[in-house]
Write an enzyme that holds these catalytic residues in place. Structure first.
Site: not given
Length: 647
Positions: A45, A114, A172, A364-365, A444, A480
């Protein structure tokens, strides 16, 4: 190439009221920015004169020098590519305005006064300047700067269209107002906002300023460049720090780290495609534009060159789901864990059921079990209400088997061991499947038998089967159908694989479940595997998931950038090559990217009927609240795009 837009904030050394010196310093950075292929260059500015000139702003000598200095800048920019924004006092119809003067290709293409003039605390700007609201015209003549080639200069609230990228400017204090001009500019199409500022430093203001910039960039869905006056402004009453930063939709892209400084330039490549994606995706943005309107904002066409940046200055993380610093990572992980626990607590309180989890000894588990244990603790029920069942079969190794048993014992839950070998062997006989044929049916059948055990046992004990599958597996369909794909409530369903390891690690480091730390540490270090094929000759895991479907680090990178921003395949590939340059070659990345697209499309049918589970982050695959996609959609166009890429 990929819709990057290069922004620079330059804070030259300044001599208050010495325009010749200030212009020379400004020219230095214009040349430097041009060499760096910058598209937009922002200065502080009132940088042409210095912000702290005070009553000298009423001296005609200073104003004439400022106009003359701007004329000199026009000459310097004739052959330069950046759009340049400098701050200067401008006299219009006998009134003085604090302006952003926008320059391109040797011409002034706009003047933005401004709007909000501070007149409180340490600021007395109304002593010298009027507001943009007082300007009663939309153009001014170039002759006010003494320019011989007379032309009309747009003035006021402006949006500049630089070869399709739209830019707005404010000054500003405008940002500190309850309704910043940049909000209206963004609703009118501005994707980049530049703020020419002289923000003095006080205790705590740096953090406040950063938060303010990030908030405006986030709420207006834009890139926001804040360029503030440096430390060589007058220190008669104030100190200026030169704190400049660039935020991309609420995330800091780059920032000047020195607390008090001057004479520097910061550069960032902004991904305009991200901004456009989020604006299209967020319905409230368009609703706000319709509600508020965009009256009075003029669009200015800019004859300039967008640099075709390759994203050299983009901060790119190879693990986009994981914060880069340890402090942020631990905070994020503990927060995610608390969210998981909160979701499961509500479901358990509503149903009155006991959590039943299949425990494999894998990541994960383990996380699902820890969430269940914490939820039961917070409900105030005995830990024996948590029922963990480990179901060894053909692929179970001693390492995972022992970790599963030891973990359950250390946590003090009800633990069961139910071997499914005999059940699977009988099932193979029933359907005519050879026990030596390690095909998909072989794998599976084990997953479905485990799910049947969990569901039926839960029915016996008023249990709720807790799903363990994660976001990465859902994206790849690495589960699965009606096997591990199914549960009664999924606590991990929106957590990527790369984050799960760190959540458990954070729990260990914070002493949560300290009695189980030894086993949790070994689980974190165990290779990822579904353990559906027999172990190798040494009794170790033979079937490692990442050797089959690819590295989860890559897949999570693909997942984040494809779903979060909808990037094209060529951009995904280019980003991955850059992020993983030290890890994988282009051929390897292409192989797994192709795998990701193919599996992501063909496995949607599994996601279309997934169990309940709360949303954790910005990317999710639940058809209820996140990702909606037909199960028979074709991946042909995406795969064709990959075929066109040169490695």
């Amino acid at each position: 190439m990929f819709n990057y837009f290069r922004i620079a904030c330059a804070v030259p050394d300044v001599e208050v009221a010495d325009v010749d010196f200030n212009i020379a310093q400004t020219v230095k950075y214009i040349q430097k920015a041009n060499d760096e292929n910058v598209d937009l260059l922002v200065f502080p500015e009132l940088g042409v004169t210095g912000y702290t000139c005070a009553d000298l702003f009423f001296q005609q000598t200073l104003l004439n020098a400022s106009n003359s200095g701007i004329k000199d800048l026009l000459k310097e920019t004739e052959t330069c590519s950046p759009v340049v924004a400098v701050g200067a006092p401008v006299m219009i119809d006998g009134s003085l305005y604090n302006c952003a003067v926008i320059i391109s290709k040797g011409k002034i293409i706009g003047i933005v006064p401004k709007t909000f003039i501070p007149n409180h605390g340490e600021f007395t700007e109304k002593r010298w300047f009027l507001s943009a609201a007082d300007l009663n015209k939309s153009t001014v003549k170039s002759k006010i700067f003494g320019i011989e080639d007379e032309y009309d200069i747009p003035a006021g609230a402006l949006v500049f269209d630089a070869n399709g990228v739209k830019i707005g400017f404010e000054v500003c204090e405008d940002l500190w107002a309850p309704l910043p001009p940049s909000t209206a500019l963004c609703l009118a199409g501005a994707e980049v906002i530049a703020n020419l500022a002289a923000s003095n430093e006080t205790i705590g203001k740096r953090d406040f300023r950063r938060n303010l910039v990030n908030h405006q960039a986030s709420s207006s869905i834009c890139a926001y460049a804040f360029c503030s006056a440096g430390c060589l402004e007058s220190t008669s009453e104030l100190v200026f720090s030169g704190h400049s930063l660039i935020s991309e939709n609420g995330i800091i892209a780059t920032e000047q780290e020195n607390k008090i400084t001057s004479d520097y330039m910061i550069i960032s490549d902004i991904d305009i495609e991200k901004i456009r994606h989020d604006r299209a995706h967020k319905s409230s943005f368009a609703d706000c534009r319709a509600f508020c309107g965009t009256d009075g904002i003029i669009t200015v066409e800019v004859d300039t060159r967008v640099s075709e940046s390759n994203g050299e200055y983009v901060k790119l993380s190879k693990l986009p789901f994981i914060p880069s610093t340890e402090k942020e990572r631990v905070e994020r992980c503990l927060c995610v864990f608390e969210m998981q626990v909160a979701g499961l607590k509500k479901r358990l309180l509503k149903t009155g059921c006991k959590p039943v989890i299949g425990i494999s000894g894998g990541l994960d588990s383990t996380l699902a079990l820890l969430v269940s244990v914490q939820a039961i603790k917070e409900i105030g029920k005995p830990l024996s209400d948590v029922i963990g069942i480990t179901m060894p079969c053909f692929g179970t190794t001693d390492r995972t088997y022992n970790n599963a048993l030891n973990l359950m014992k250390s946590l003090g839950i009800t633990s069961l061991e139910i071997s499914i070998k005999d059940a699977c062997t009988q099932h193979f006989k029933d359907i005519g499947q050879s026990a030596d044929n390690y095909d998909l049916t072989y794998e599976n059948a084990q997953a479905r038998e485990r799910t049947q055990v969990l569901m039926d046992y839960a029915g016996r004990v008023n249990g709720l089967v807790i799903g363990t599958g994660d976001l990465s597996e859902l994206a790849l369909g690495w589960c699965t159908y009606n096997g591990d794909h199914m549960s009664m409530y999924g606590v991990n369903s929106s957590i990527p694989k790369t984050l799960i390891r760190w959540i458990i690690d954070s729990l260990i480091k914070n002493g949560i479940f300290a009695e189980s730390a030894e086993y949790l540490t070994d689980i974190v270090n165990t290779p990822i595997s579904p353990e559906l094929l027999p172990p190798d000759a040494k009794g170790e895991i033979a079937q490692q998931t990442e050797s089959i479907v690819g590295p989860y680090a890559l897949h999570d990178f693909f997942l984040y950038n494809i779903l979060r921003y909808g990037f094209e395949p060529d951009k995904i590939f280019a980003l991955a090559k850059k992020a993983f340059a030290d890890d994988f070659d282009g051929e390897t990345i292409m192989k797994w990217l192709r795998t990701f697209y193919r599996r992501f499309f063909t496995q949607q049918f599994k996601r279309s009927c997934m169990p309940d589970g709360i949303k954790i982050g910005s990317v999710g695959l639940s058809p209820k609240g996140d990702w909606k996609m037909p199960s028979d959609a074709s991946a042909a166009m995406w795969l064709k795009k990959l075929d066109e890429i040169e490695l």
